[in-house]
Enzyme design. Structure first.
Site, PDB file in Angstrom:
ATOM      1  N   LYS A  90       0.876  -1.182   0.000  1.00 19.52           N
ATOM      2  CA  LYS A  90       0.000   0.000   0.000  1.00 19.52           C
ATOM      3  C   LYS A  90       0.906   1.222   0.000  1.00 19.52           C
ATOM      4  CE  LYS A  90      -4.440   0.703   0.020  1.00 19.52           C
ATOM      5  NZ  LYS A  90      -5.532  -0.187  -0.405  1.00 19.52           N
TER       6      LYS A  90
ATOM      7  N   THR B  47     -14.757  -3.144  -7.794  1.00 19.66           N
ATOM      8  CA  THR B  47     -14.862  -3.316  -6.338  1.00 19.66           C
ATOM      9  C   THR B  47     -16.335  -3.335  -5.919  1.00 19.66           C
ATOM     10  OG1 THR B  47     -12.804  -2.082  -6.174  1.00 19.66           O
ATOM     11  CG2 THR B  47     -13.937  -2.546  -4.114  1.00 19.66           C
TER      12      THR B  47
ATOM     13  N   ASN C 119     -15.965   5.786  -5.486  1.00 22.09           N
ATOM     14  CA  ASN C 119     -16.019   4.747  -6.515  1.00 22.09           C
ATOM     15  C   ASN C 119     -16.701   3.462  -6.032  1.00 22.09           C
ATOM     16  OD1 ASN C 119     -15.333   3.499  -9.027  1.00 22.09           O
ATOM     17  ND2 ASN C 119     -13.706   2.444  -7.939  1.00 22.09           N
TER      18      ASN C 119
ATOM     19  N   ASP D 270      -6.792   4.216  -4.761  1.00 23.34           N
ATOM     20  CA  ASP D 270      -7.516   4.014  -3.509  1.00 23.34           C
ATOM     21  C   ASP D 270      -8.195   5.366  -3.245  1.00 23.34           C
ATOM     22  OD1 ASP D 270      -7.595   1.796  -1.217  1.00 23.34           O
ATOM     23  OD2 ASP D 270      -7.555   3.712  -0.197  1.00 23.34           O
TER      24      ASP D 270
HETATM   25  N1  GLU Z   1      -7.167  -0.015  -3.319  1.00 22.58           N
HETATM   26  C1  GLU Z   1      -7.849  -1.193  -3.735  1.00 22.58           C
HETATM   27  C2  GLU Z   1      -7.954  -2.148  -2.558  1.00 22.58           C
HETATM   28  O1  GLU Z   1      -8.069  -1.713  -1.430  1.00 22.58           O
HETATM   29  C3  GLU Z   1      -7.290  -1.801  -5.015  1.00 22.58           C
HETATM   30  C4  GLU Z   1      -5.865  -2.224  -4.994  1.00 22.58           C
HETATM   31  C5  GLU Z   1      -5.305  -2.655  -6.348  1.00 22.58           C
HETATM   32  O2  GLU Z   1      -6.073  -2.751  -7.298  1.00 22.58           O
HETATM   33  O3  GLU Z   1      -4.089  -2.886  -6.406  1.00 22.58           O
HETATM   34  O4  GLU Z   1      -7.983  -3.338  -2.701  1.00 22.58           O
END
Ligand code: GLU
Length: 463
Positions: A137, A220, A252, A177
């Site tokens: 992250k 998502t 999103n 994110d």
């Molecule tokens: N930020 C998103 C998550 O919490 C996507 C991460 C990604 O696609 O690498 O899973």
């Protein structure tokens, strides 16, 4: 030069207080990380007892330790040509399952602790997808709110000038994110190409015209709904069709959860932002919501009731600190899609009192530990984030596959694979819970299943 009219002692007092605030800030910073670690480690106890290899190989300590944390300075010029400084991070947590993978968050609340919590969750979430992706992250304390498009571009470019040294299609592949969508990803990708002269799949969530995947934006939110349908089916509960649903957030994840709920005939009646809640009993007008929040960036939800006077707007200030209006509305299924720790124990109790039977987490760790305990005690179908919101990162992996093979898949193909992945995750989590004597507990099922996958690779590879 102007002079401050206080004594030297008063100045010392003031400075000491400021230092104390700074120390307190760093002390609290890691609380959220330990909250995430504790939740996972306490729930894997049945696995730990069943197999002594995990203790022998010191997996708990090794898994809770990020491989590395990269921290860097970002200097950029705002529209008034003033120099601004922010901190950037990339927490490369664990690459047992594949290249480091996880989003970038731009928000003033970002610090090392928040990114460690998100990176730790990401290892397990990514493992649950069954796809070859490790956990990471990153992000910055940069606040995109109120910034011009040009300022966003300059910040993103400055961010990538540092980040490019540490990423690669087989090494680390960031995505979006909170505060990072396809506009930001595009600016970041543009700078990467300028610096390296290569068109590599080093980021996912790219716009379609520069190597992005169809259905990544929707993934998502759509995945959250697919997961819920699978969970309700397994638990012999009525499906979402025709049922009232409450959703928090207006980003999103929330928008695409609402969109999919409408598509399958459910009635999502709410959305929220930091300033308030919209309640529209006929079902949220998704086209207008998208217009407000996506096309006209940063539009306030208050505007929703100007177009829809029959809907209600409840300002956040009208609600007590430990409860939220959105979770006090009667519903069959609830979808917290805003941010961490947004759903408290009081909210959980209100939901249950109002007849809610199912809660699925779209945001990362939106329910407090006390709220989760209340849901489990009351036998609510509870889909934890690391399983339920894994659809985004799963489609990120599909984007990596398309980039590596120089192919493009259709929307239907990606969506079908996403649905299959979410059903597989849900069935696997339910089966693991049953195997370890905690049937119906998707929190323990997800934690045990993911921990086992990662730990087994770590054991097989040695130190
Ligand atoms: N930020 C998103 C998550 O919490 C996507 C991460 C990604 O696609 O690498 O899973």
């Amino acid at each position: 030069m102007s002079h401050i009219d206080i004594t030297l002692e008063e100045a010392h007092e003031y400075i000491k207080k400021e230092i104390e605030k700074e120390i307190e800030h760093y002390r609290c910073e890691h609380d959220i990380f330990f909250q995430a670690v504790e939740e996972v480690l306490l729930s894997i106890a049945p696995l730990y007892l069943a197999d002594d290899r995990y203790a022998k190989h010191n997996i708990i300590r090794r898994l809770a330790h990020p491989d590395r944390i990269i921290k860097f300075k970002i200097e950029w010029l705002n529209d008034k040509n003033e120099i601004r400084v922010n901190t950037g991070y990339r927490v490369q947590f664990n690459n047992s399952m594949g290249p480091y993978k996880g989003g970038l968050r731009f928000h003033p609340s970002v610090n090392e602790g928040v990114l460690k919590f998100l990176g730790f969750e990401q290892i397990l979430k990514n493992a649950l997808t069954g796809l070859p992706i490790g956990g990471a992250k990153g992000g910055s304390d940069f606040d995109p709110k109120g910034k011009s498009d040009f300022e966003i571009m300059k910040f993103c470019r400055a961010f990538m000038r540092e980040l490019h040294k540490y990423i690669g299609p087989r090494m680390d592949v960031p995505a979006g994110d909170i505060g990072v969508g396809s506009r930001e990803i595009s600016y970041l990708f543009g700078e990467y190409k300028k610096i390296t002269s290569t068109f590599d799949g080093i980021l996912t969530g790219k716009p379609l015209f520069s190597g992005g995947s169809l259905a990544r934006t929707e993934a998502t939110g759509y995945g959250v709904v697919y997961f819920t349908e699978a969970m309700l089916e397994i638990e012999n509960k009525e499906s979402l069709k025709g049922k009232i649903c409450t959703v928090s957030g207006a980003g999103n994840v929330a928008l695409h959860t609402i969109e999919k709920l409408l598509e399958i005939g459910a009635i999502p009646v709410t959305c929220t932002d930091s300033r308030g809640t919209v309640y529209d009993a006929r079902g949220v007008d998704i086209a207008y919501l998208k217009e407000l929040k996506f096309n006209r960036r940063g539009g306030s939800l208050e505007e929703y009731i100007v177009k829809h006077p029959e809907a209600t707007y409840i300002p956040a200030s009208e609600y007590p600190e430990d409860g939220h209006a959105v979770w006090n509305i009667e519903c069959y299924a609830a979808f917290p899609c805003s941010t961490q720790n947004e759903l408290t124990d009081l909210d959980a109790k209100n939901l249950i009192a109002n007849g809610c039977v199912s809660v699925t987490e779209g945001a990362n760790m939106p329910s407090t530990p006390e709220a989760i305990a209340t849901f489990l005690k009351n036998k609510i179908c509870f889909g934890p984030a690391k399983a339920a919101n894994a659809g985004g990162v799963a489609v990120s992996n599909f984007e990596m596959s398309q980039n590596a093979s120089m192919l493009k898949w259709s929307f239907e193909e990606v969506d079908a694979k996403l649905k299959e992945t979410m059903y597989d995750i849900c069935h696997n989590v339910a089966a693991t819970a049953k195997e370890y004597g905690v049937e119906g507990n998707y929190v323990d099922g997800a934690n045990i299943s993911a921990f086992k996958k990662v730990a087994d690779v770590m054991i097989s590879e040695g130190i």
